[in-house]
Design an enzyme around this catalytic site. Structure first.
Site, PDB file in Angstrom:
ATOM      1  N   THR A 256     -22.547 -19.014  13.985  1.00 52.03           N
ATOM      2  CA  THR A 256     -23.965 -18.585  13.446  1.00 52.03           C
ATOM      3  C   THR A 256     -23.475 -17.723  12.017  1.00 52.03           C
ATOM      4  O   THR A 256     -22.834 -16.796  12.218  1.00 52.03           O
ATOM      5  CB  THR A 256     -24.760 -17.881  14.304  1.00 52.03           C
ATOM      6  OG1 THR A 256     -24.921 -18.580  15.646  1.00 52.03           O
ATOM      7  CG2 THR A 256     -26.236 -17.223  13.741  1.00 52.03           C
TER       8      THR A 256
ATOM      9  N   SER B   2     -14.335 -12.842  -2.148  1.00 51.43           N
ATOM     10  CA  SER B   2     -15.068 -11.658  -1.116  1.00 51.43           C
ATOM     11  C   SER B   2     -15.957 -11.196  -1.615  1.00 51.43           C
ATOM     12  O   SER B   2     -16.070 -10.449  -2.749  1.00 51.43           O
ATOM     13  CB  SER B   2     -13.627 -10.649  -0.797  1.00 51.43           C
ATOM     14  OG  SER B   2     -14.226  -9.595  -0.028  1.00 51.43           O
TER      15      SER B   2
ATOM     16  N   GLN C 159      -9.380 -10.507  -6.329  1.00 51.26           N
ATOM     17  CA  GLN C 159      -9.712  -9.404  -7.436  1.00 51.26           C
ATOM     18  C   GLN C 159     -10.074 -10.053  -8.737  1.00 51.26           C
ATOM     19  O   GLN C 159     -10.680  -9.148  -9.569  1.00 51.26           O
ATOM     20  CB  GLN C 159      -8.272  -8.651  -7.343  1.00 51.26           C
ATOM     21  CG  GLN C 159      -7.614  -8.013  -6.338  1.00 51.26           C
ATOM     22  CD  GLN C 159      -8.694  -6.592  -6.042  1.00 51.26           C
ATOM     23  OE1 GLN C 159      -9.478  -6.291  -6.895  1.00 51.26           O
ATOM     24  NE2 GLN C 159      -8.375  -6.470  -4.668  1.00 51.26           N
TER      25      GLN C 159
ATOM     26  N   HIS D 257     -17.183  -7.809  -0.951  1.00 52.33           N
ATOM     27  CA  HIS D 257     -17.118  -6.249  -0.901  1.00 52.33           C
ATOM     28  C   HIS D 257     -16.415  -5.913  -2.067  1.00 52.33           C
ATOM     29  O   HIS D 257     -16.274  -4.654  -2.591  1.00 52.33           O
ATOM     30  CB  HIS D 257     -16.538  -5.405   0.293  1.00 52.33           C
ATOM     31  CG  HIS D 257     -15.065  -5.685   0.568  1.00 52.33           C
ATOM     32  ND1 HIS D 257     -14.309  -4.517   0.075  1.00 52.33           N
ATOM     33  CD2 HIS D 257     -14.570  -6.654   1.136  1.00 52.33           C
ATOM     34  CE1 HIS D 257     -13.007  -4.907   0.762  1.00 52.33           C
ATOM     35  NE2 HIS D 257     -13.179  -6.078   1.251  1.00 52.33           N
TER      36      HIS D 257
ATOM     37  N   THR E 124      -9.741 -12.779   3.696  1.00 53.29           N
ATOM     38  CA  THR E 124      -8.675 -13.074   4.805  1.00 53.29           C
ATOM     39  C   THR E 124      -8.944 -14.317   5.575  1.00 53.29           C
ATOM     40  O   THR E 124      -7.985 -14.784   5.650  1.00 53.29           O
ATOM     41  CB  THR E 124      -8.222 -11.819   5.780  1.00 53.29           C
ATOM     42  OG1 THR E 124      -7.644 -10.601   5.098  1.00 53.29           O
ATOM     43  CG2 THR E 124      -7.362 -12.437   6.745  1.00 53.29           C
TER      44      THR E 124
ATOM     45  N   ASN F  20      -3.615  -7.469  -6.955  1.00 54.15           N
ATOM     46  CA  ASN F  20      -4.514  -6.218  -6.270  1.00 54.15           C
ATOM     47  C   ASN F  20      -3.994  -4.861  -6.315  1.00 54.15           C
ATOM     48  O   ASN F  20      -4.766  -3.865  -6.625  1.00 54.15           O
ATOM     49  CB  ASN F  20      -4.860  -6.207  -4.745  1.00 54.15           C
ATOM     50  CG  ASN F  20      -3.583  -6.634  -4.117  1.00 54.15           C
ATOM     51  OD1 ASN F  20      -2.936  -7.478  -4.340  1.00 54.15           O
ATOM     52  ND2 ASN F  20      -3.596  -5.803  -2.905  1.00 54.15           N
TER      53      ASN F  20
ATOM     54  N   CYS G  57      -4.956  -2.229   2.965  1.00 50.94           N
ATOM     55  CA  CYS G  57      -5.152  -3.597   3.934  1.00 50.94           C
ATOM     56  C   CYS G  57      -4.812  -3.362   5.159  1.00 50.94           C
ATOM     57  O   CYS G  57      -5.025  -4.481   6.274  1.00 50.94           O
ATOM     58  CB  CYS G  57      -4.899  -4.880   3.408  1.00 50.94           C
ATOM     59  SG  CYS G  57      -5.621  -5.100   1.504  1.00 50.94           S
TER      60      CYS G  57
END
Length: 392
Positions: A244, A205, A185, A207, A74, A157, A331
């Site tokens: 960071t 992404s 995806q 995950h 995102t 997705n 989401c």
């Protein structure tokens, strides 16, 4: 349940954390060192980040210097959807953003563009962008002297439908438009190729490929052309994204990327399981509608609906059977609601509210698919039966 275990068929929402990723991250828990520091602990942190950067770059098919780590896709999408990009000669401004109607909410929201500068691109009944209409609109905007950024996802997705990115990229290039691709995806499931797509950036992404939540990246085709930073302050990520770095999550992302790249060819195996599942669904309940079936799709994804079987009711019934699937995207609020993707495809609202998504992962096997089909048969029997199946 297959062998008495819970069955997870919602990998498009979030893949299972890979054991190798968990092991690598476990070793780094308690790790001390800021990657911006020049002492030994700082250099060790930097080494973890740069190793991960190389792995993500290999997955995306770009140079390591072209990867900018973020907190997730995102953030990467919002970063890319900027009316100001920077190249070696200075700033480049965009006054129009064109987005596909089936995009993820982080793209549909328009990122950093004003609402009146965002236009939605129509899709066909399979959920694919109408390239002829896109090309026409780009020509119209070019004639008006407009500078345009286009954002289209690689694969949806909810339905798994793959967009014609080479054609979209060519249409954009013909008028000097810039193209961003949400490749979340697609990563690890089909090859990513920004050069072939003529895409200037892509979001990925961790995950979705078996890495940790909270890590993502904006991938650039050319490190010299990039959106103005979303987060400013420090000089991290070559001054493209301040803050960071999350060493633990980024390291896990790198491990997941290396494994995902090695496994891309294996994903076609899941297409056999997916196709068998869809045949069984149509056999059990003939009026079942499979969305996007006539378009190229990710091998692991099936989105379908049976009239008279509301998704909310079926999700609860399947959850009680120990089977996790989705009603579509996962989401926002966690509530079951009608899909904007299916609405854009012209699907009747009542049918869309019955839509379920089954998304397979690398460890999904035939026994789990058989268990899902058996559970579906039981739920369907309790809710009644219907007529002849079809694709949409």
């Amino acid at each position: 349940m297959a062998q008495g275990k819970a069955i997870y068929l919602d990998h498009n929402a979030g893949a299972k954390l890979r054991l190798a990723v968990a092991d690598a991250m476990r070793e780094l828990i308690g790790f001390t060192g800021n990657a911006s520091s020049v002492h030994a602990p700082g250099r060790a942190a930097r080494a973890q980040i740069e190793a991960a950067r190389s792995a993500v770059a290999a997955l995306a098919g770009v140079e390591a210097t072209n990867v900018v780590f973020t907190s997730g896709a995102t953030e990467a999408n919002v970063m890319a959807l900027s009316p100001v990009w920077v190249d070696g000669r200075g700033s480049r401004g965009f006054d129009r953003l064109l987005v596909g109607a089936c995009e993820h909410p982080s793209v549909l929201s328009g990122g950093r563009f004003a609402a009146d500068a965002v236009e939605t691109l129509a899709v066909d009944g399979q959920g694919r962008v109408n390239v002829a209409r896109l090309s026409q609109r780009l020509g119209e905007l070019a004639a008006e002297g407009r500078s345009v950024l286009v954002s289209v996802m690689a694969a949806n997705n909810e339905t798994g439908v793959i967009q014609p990115l080479e054609e979209i990229g060519q249409a954009a290039r013909e008028v000097g438009a810039t193209l961003h691709v949400d490749a979340v995806q697609a990563a690890g499931r089909i090859p990513l190729d920004l050069a072939r797509w003529q895409a200037d950036s892509a979001a990925v992404s961790a995950h979705k490929i078996g890495g940790p939540q909270g890590a993502g990246a904006l991938v650039l085709r050319n490190a010299g052309l990039h959106p103005a930073p979303l987060l400013t302050g420090g000089g991290q990520e070559r001054r493209k994204r301040a803050g960071t770095e999350n060493v633990l999550a980024i390291a896990g992302f790198g491990v997941a990327a290396r494994i995902a790249l090695d496994e891309i060819a294996d994903w076609e195996r899941l297409g056999v399981l997916r196709d068998g599942l869809e045949r069984d669904l149509l056999h059990i309940r003939g009026e079942t509608c499979v969305f996007g079936q006539e378009a190229p799709r990710l091998a692991n994804t099936s989105c379908f609906a049976a009239p008279g079987m509301p998704a909310e009711t079926v999700l609860i019934a399947l959850d009680l059977e120990g089977i996790a699937v989705s009603s579509g995207a996962a989401c926002s609020s966690g509530k079951v609601s009608s899909s904007h993707v299916l609405a854009a495809m012209g699907v009747d609202r009542d049918l869309a509210r019955c839509a379920l998504r089954v998304s397979l992962g690398p460890d999904t096997d035939a026994d789990e698919i058989e268990a899902f089909v058996a559970a579906w048969r039981r739920v369907s029997a309790r809710m009644g039966t219907g007529g002849a199946g079809r694709a949409a």
